[in-house]
Design a protein around this motif. Structure first.
Motif, short mmCIF file in Angstrom:
data_model
loop_
_atom_site.label_atom_id
_atom_site.label_comp_id
_atom_site.label_asym_id
_atom_site.label_seq_id
_atom_site.Cartn_x
_atom_site.Cartn_y
_atom_site.Cartn_z
N ASN A 1 26.42 -74.23 -7.29
CA ASN A 1 27.84 -73.92 -7.54
C ASN A 1 28.55 -75.06 -8.27
O ASN A 1 29.52 -74.83 -9.00
N LYS B 1 27.78 -82.00 0.02
CA LYS B 1 29.08 -82.56 -0.40
C LYS B 1 29.11 -84.06 -0.14
O LYS B 1 29.53 -84.85 -0.98
N GLY C 1 21.24 -74.28 2.18
CA GLY C 1 22.70 -74.49 2.14
C GLY C 1 23.07 -75.50 1.06
O GLY C 1 24.02 -75.30 0.30
N ALA C 2 22.28 -76.59 0.98
CA ALA C 2 22.53 -77.63 -0.03
C ALA C 2 22.27 -77.10 -1.43
O ALA C 2 23.05 -77.35 -2.36
N THR D 1 25.43 -77.35 3.43
CA THR D 1 26.54 -77.36 2.46
C THR D 1 27.37 -78.64 2.61
O THR D 1 27.66 -79.33 1.62
N GLU D 2 27.75 -78.95 3.87
CA GLU D 2 28.56 -80.15 4.13
C GLU D 2 27.78 -81.42 3.76
O GLU D 2 28.35 -82.37 3.21
N LYS E 1 22.52 -74.07 -2.57
CA LYS E 1 23.60 -73.17 -3.01
C LYS E 1 24.81 -73.99 -3.47
O LYS E 1 25.44 -73.67 -4.48
N TYR E 2 25.12 -75.05 -2.72
CA TYR E 2 26.27 -75.88 -3.07
C TYR E 2 26.04 -76.60 -4.40
O TYR E 2 26.91 -76.59 -5.28
N GLU F 1 22.89 -73.60 7.93
CA GLU F 1 23.17 -73.53 6.48
C GLU F 1 24.47 -74.25 6.12
O GLU F 1 24.54 -74.97 5.13
N ILE F 2 25.50 -74.10 6.97
CA ILE F 2 26.78 -74.77 6.73
C ILE F 2 26.62 -76.30 6.76
O ILE F 2 27.27 -77.03 6.02
#
Length: 338
Positions: free
Chosen positions: A263, A234, A256-257, A230-231, A259-260, A226-227
């Motif tokens: 946000n 970004k 993960g993406a 997210t990365e 959720k980012y 998941e991290i």
């Protein structure tokens, strides 16, 4: 600590020979049914349990299949295990389930432990770190039948049960293109694993079909946790291309993406449409629900087990490797409906 009941305890209680007790417990025709019933009744009364380990050591083989998966927590692997257990149970086999947690050392240790316990065969989906096959070649040379499912290595004479990952990657990317996406990012896994290489090949094939240029900088490789999603999200937003689509080689990184992006106030699917891979249960309940590629996990487990059992029960050592390829299917949900 109370000593375990042995056949000698049963023999003493009934004033008969231990060899007669042993024959009765092994259902030998040399013992009449009335004596068998007496012995079984006394065995139950005394809490006797057969020592399968000693019996297996004598036969040098067990009625047990070892299963190695990267992570039991992944829905795909748990559904494969369900298929394996059902097929194994129907054939009178037990199953030992182990997880490598994506670590080569742990996978090596598990293979060693399973071989030491004389399993009849092994079903294996290799870890993300597996780039050295010595432990698998050792299993082959040792004569223990084994078979790959989902993730495999090219080892001569070893069968595998896979899905058509190229087609799955193509379907996911084509779906995004048909929904108006032109700048599509791709989260991929380690390229030494053919499933990720093939999903990337499907992504490229769909871009080529619709004459969209392939941009290597839009392909991000990671362990797909998941991290990593997210990365990756970004990174995609920092590129000069205005990303309007994302195909992730698994659901976890896609989530993960998502959720980012949420946000950051990016609307899904209006600004970025997303497709995952593997149909984890969370993909249906997350908001928006995630479009994904579904894999027939239970069927993979059943077919893998049947093929392995055929190999275990073959009298000949001549093995013909089979590659069984199953189809995946796209499940359209809100994350890509523009």
């Amino acid at each position: 600590m109370k000593n375990k009941t042995t056949i000698h305890d049963i023999a003493k209680a009934l004033s008969i020979d231990a060899s007669t007790v042993s024959r009765a417990l092994n259902n030998s025709p040399r013992v009449n049914q009335k004596t068998k019933d007496r012995i079984l009744s006394k065995a139950n009364e005394l809490g006797y349990q057969r020592n399968l380990l000693a019996s297996n050591l004598r036969k040098n083989k067990t009625n047990t299949i070892g299963v190695i998966v990267p992570r039991i927590s992944r829905h795909f692997f748990s559904s494969v295990i369900s298929g394996i257990e059902e097929a194994a149970y129907d054939a009178g086999y037990n199953v030992i389930i182990c997880q490598s947690l994506e670590q080569l050392k742990r996978e090596r240790d598990i293979v060693g432990t399973l071989l030491a316990n004389r399993v009849a065969g092994v079903l294996l989906s290799v870890s993300m770190e597996t780039n050295d096959y010595d432990h698998l070649l050792n299993m082959k040379n040792n004569g223990t039948p084994f078979l790959f499912f989902d993730r495999h290595c090219d080892i001569e004479g070893i069968s595998s049960v896979l899905i058509d990952d190229v087609q799955g990657g193509f379907d996911a990317t084509e779906h995004l293109i048909l929904n108006g996406c032109k700048n599509i990012g791709h989260f991929s896994g380690p390229q030494k694993l053919s499933i990720y290489k093939n999903r990337l090949a499907g992504y490229i094939k769909a871009l080529e079909k619709y004459k969209i240029p392939y941009r290597p900088e839009l392909v991000l490789r990671s362990s797909l946790m998941e991290i990593d999603g997210t990365e990756g999200a970004k990174t995609l937003l920092s590129l000069p291309h205005k990303i309007d689509g994302l195909f992730s080689a698994n659901d976890i990184a896609a989530i993960g993406a998502m959720k980012y992006f949420k946000n950051e106030g990016i609307r899904i699917p209006d600004e970025i449409a997303i497709v995952g891979f593997s149909n984890e249960p969370i993909s249906e309940v997350i908001d928006p629900s995630l479009t994904t590629i579904d894999q027939p996990g239970f069927q993979i487990g059943q077919i893998s087990t049947k093929l392995l059992l055929e190999e275990i029960n073959k009298s000949s050592n001549l093995k013909k490797a089979n590659k069984t390829i199953l189809k995946s299917s796209l499940i359209e949900r809100d994350s890509s409906r523009k």
